[in-house]
Design an enzyme around this catalytic site. Structure first.
Site, mmCIF file in Angstrom:
data_model
loop_
_atom_site.group_PDB
_atom_site.id
_atom_site.type_symbol
_atom_site.label_atom_id
_atom_site.label_comp_id
_atom_site.label_asym_id
_atom_site.label_seq_id
_atom_site.Cartn_x
_atom_site.Cartn_y
_atom_site.Cartn_z
ATOM 1 N N PHE A 164 47.323 -2.039 -44.704
ATOM 2 C CA PHE A 164 46.967 -3.061 -43.718
ATOM 3 C C PHE A 164 45.450 -3.124 -43.626
ATOM 4 O O PHE A 164 44.793 -2.093 -43.446
ATOM 5 C CB PHE A 164 47.544 -2.729 -42.342
ATOM 6 C CG PHE A 164 47.232 -3.791 -41.324
ATOM 7 C CD1 PHE A 164 47.962 -4.979 -41.279
ATOM 8 C CD2 PHE A 164 46.183 -3.626 -40.426
ATOM 9 C CE1 PHE A 164 47.655 -5.968 -40.351
ATOM 10 C CE2 PHE A 164 45.873 -4.621 -39.500
ATOM 11 C CZ PHE A 164 46.615 -5.791 -39.461
ATOM 12 N N ASP A 201 39.237 2.266 -46.142
ATOM 13 C CA ASP A 201 39.416 1.605 -44.856
ATOM 14 C C ASP A 201 39.743 2.706 -43.849
ATOM 15 O O ASP A 201 40.870 3.197 -43.794
ATOM 16 C CB ASP A 201 40.539 0.566 -44.939
ATOM 17 C CG ASP A 201 40.760 -0.152 -43.602
ATOM 18 O OD1 ASP A 201 40.274 0.352 -42.572
ATOM 19 O OD2 ASP A 201 41.428 -1.212 -43.593
ATOM 20 N N LYS A 242 37.854 0.023 -34.503
ATOM 21 C CA LYS A 242 38.706 0.660 -33.495
ATOM 22 C C LYS A 242 37.951 1.693 -32.633
ATOM 23 O O LYS A 242 37.202 1.300 -31.760
ATOM 24 C CB LYS A 242 39.951 1.238 -34.162
ATOM 25 C CG LYS A 242 40.853 0.107 -34.727
ATOM 26 C CD LYS A 242 42.304 0.489 -34.881
ATOM 27 C CE LYS A 242 43.170 -0.753 -35.036
ATOM 28 N NZ LYS A 242 43.530 -1.092 -36.399
HETATM 29 C C1 LIG Z 1 43.397 -2.382 -37.179
HETATM 30 C C2 LIG Z 1 43.094 -2.278 -38.615
HETATM 31 C C3 LIG Z 1 42.426 -3.306 -39.295
HETATM 32 C C4 LIG Z 1 42.063 -4.629 -38.643
HETATM 33 O O1 LIG Z 1 41.183 -4.482 -37.571
HETATM 34 P P1 LIG Z 1 40.960 -5.737 -36.597
HETATM 35 O O2 LIG Z 1 39.932 -5.238 -35.609
HETATM 36 O O3 LIG Z 1 42.267 -6.057 -35.982
HETATM 37 O O4 LIG Z 1 40.449 -6.848 -37.424
HETATM 38 C C5 LIG Z 1 42.145 -3.110 -40.624
HETATM 39 N N1 LIG Z 1 42.472 -1.980 -41.266
HETATM 40 C C6 LIG Z 1 43.105 -0.962 -40.641
HETATM 41 C C7 LIG Z 1 43.427 0.291 -41.386
HETATM 42 C C8 LIG Z 1 43.450 -1.079 -39.294
HETATM 43 O O5 LIG Z 1 44.104 -0.090 -38.690
#
Ligand SMILES: *Cc1c(COP(=O)(O)O)cnc(C)c1O
Length: 397
Positions: free
Chosen positions: A129, A214, A243
């Protein structure tokens, strides 16, 4: 009548009006233990006095000037992030997906200025994701997020995780980079094997590719280290972070080595709000908290405790729980009952959890929780589990 709020979420019918540490209080006064932390965002709980002070102090001075001018908060925070990570440079954003987008553009640009404009594709992993923009859903590769939003942005190739031979076979003369979450969050708290991740580093070095991590969900102390790559003894070339870094204020950052970032010269990328003074003030205060000497050892200790307790719960309710997985305070319970129903049952008990892929519920509590809160959560998880056991009993008789 069409809802005034675009109905893209299946929201739980609860609205919170106040938070305090790991607790949230709803409109009706009911108290909830927050083991979702706004999807791994409220790493320091709600209304942390240091974060509140940082935000309110900055709010009285200056909110926004734009990136047309020097922003002292960005200069200071980038220096600190460079000191405590593999990176040499930082680009601030407002969200996770924008940090990913910066990473994607940087990888393509790196190959372009290195004399390889043909290398623009990024290898990604199934179950990943990376956010919900067009490039984000292409990188995530999940059919349910891509459906109806075609054509899919070109240049993202999803392959199964875990098999280095398969990854090497998937590398083509057009490949620019490999993109991976060290622990897949939305995908169901799938911890990728350290040997696999270290193998990706080797493949990137051998084939002239950039390794992009990521760490939007795994970063900022969530796994017990400041960043999850520190567990591996290797480092990526580019890393997306968001986050936890804003503790609830929208902040993201794309970190990179000088080599990986060499194509990102003036005019190549930009953002209006990214790195705005409010966000920088909060993120600086958040970094102070996570870098305090006792903080990460606490996350590791309480994470181990929670993990042990969950294993005990598993053996008490074998018809409800299948497996505990994760690292630090990024934990998942794979269920034998539908995870959406379990999240609702736990919420009824006063415990907030977050669903994930692979029929997993995520436990992503604020990193500041103590043993008392773990015990509280256990009692509520146990009650929720019993409600399913009671159901299956009546069905069987
Ligand atoms: C939450 C998340 C995203 C997206 O972040 P947003 O602030 O919603 O754009 C991308 N990669 C990972 C691994 C995530 O947990």
């Amino acid at each position: 009548m069409f809802p005034s709020l675009l109905p893209t979420y299946n929201r739980a019918d609860v609205a919170f009006v106040r938070g305090e540490g790991p607790y949230l209080f709803a409109e009706d006064g009911k108290r909830y233990l927050d083991f979702g932390a706004g999807i791994a965002v409220n790493a320091f709980g709600h209304a942390h006095p240091k974060l509140v002070a940082a935000l309110t102090e900055q709010a009285t001075k200056l909110w926004h000037t734009s990136n047309l001018y020097r922003v002292p908060g960005q200069e200071a925070l980038s220096k600190r992030l460079v000191e405590v990570t593999f990176a040499d440079t930082a680009f601030f954003t407002n969200s996770g997906v924008e940090a990913c987008e910066c990473a994607f553009k940087m990888a393509r640009r790196y190959q372009y200025v290195s004399g390889h404009p043909e290398r623009f594709r990024i290898l990604c992993f199934e179950g990943a994701f990376h956010g919900r923009t067009l490039a984000g859903i292409a990188a995530g590769g999940q059919a349910k997020y891509l459906e109806g939003f075609g054509p899919k942005v070109d240049g993202f190739d999803s392959i199964p995780a875990g098999n280095l031979k398969g990854v090497e076979t998937a590398i083509t003369p057009e490949t620019a980079a490999i993109l991976v979450e060290p622990v897949q969050g939305e995908g169901g708290i799938r911890v990728l094997a350290p040997e696999f991740l270290r193998g990706l580093r080797k493949l990137c070095d051998r084939h002239g590719l950039l390794l992009i991590f990521d760490e939007i969900q795994t970063g900022v102390g969530r796994t017990g280290k400041l960043f999850a790559y520190e567990w591996l003894g290797i480092a990526p070339d580019i890393m997306a972070v968001a986050k936890g870094i804003g503790g609830g204020f929208p902040v993201g950052v794309c970190l990179a080595t000088a080599e990986a970032a060499k194509g990102m010269t003036a005019g190549t990328h930009g953002t209006t709000y990214g790195g705005n003074p409010l966000g920088m003030a909060v993120a600086a205060a958040a970094l102070d908290l996570v870098l305090a000497p006792d903080f990460l050892p606490h996350v590791q200790a309480i994470g181990n405790y929670l993990n042990q307790q969950l294993s005990g719960l598993l053996s008490e309710h074998p018809s409800v729980f299948e497996e505990v997985r994760g690292q630090g305070l990024m934990l998942g319970l794979k269920l034998k009952v539908p995870n959406t129903e379990f999240v609702a049952a736990a919420r009824k008990e006063g415990l907030l959890l977050v669903g994930a892929g692979d029929n997993v519920v995520r436990l992503l509590p604020p990193l500041i929780i103590e043993e008392t809160q773990v015990r509280e959560a256990m009692a509520m998880l146990s009650s929720a589990a019993k409600s399913f056991e009671a159901k299956s009993k009546t069905q069987n008789t």
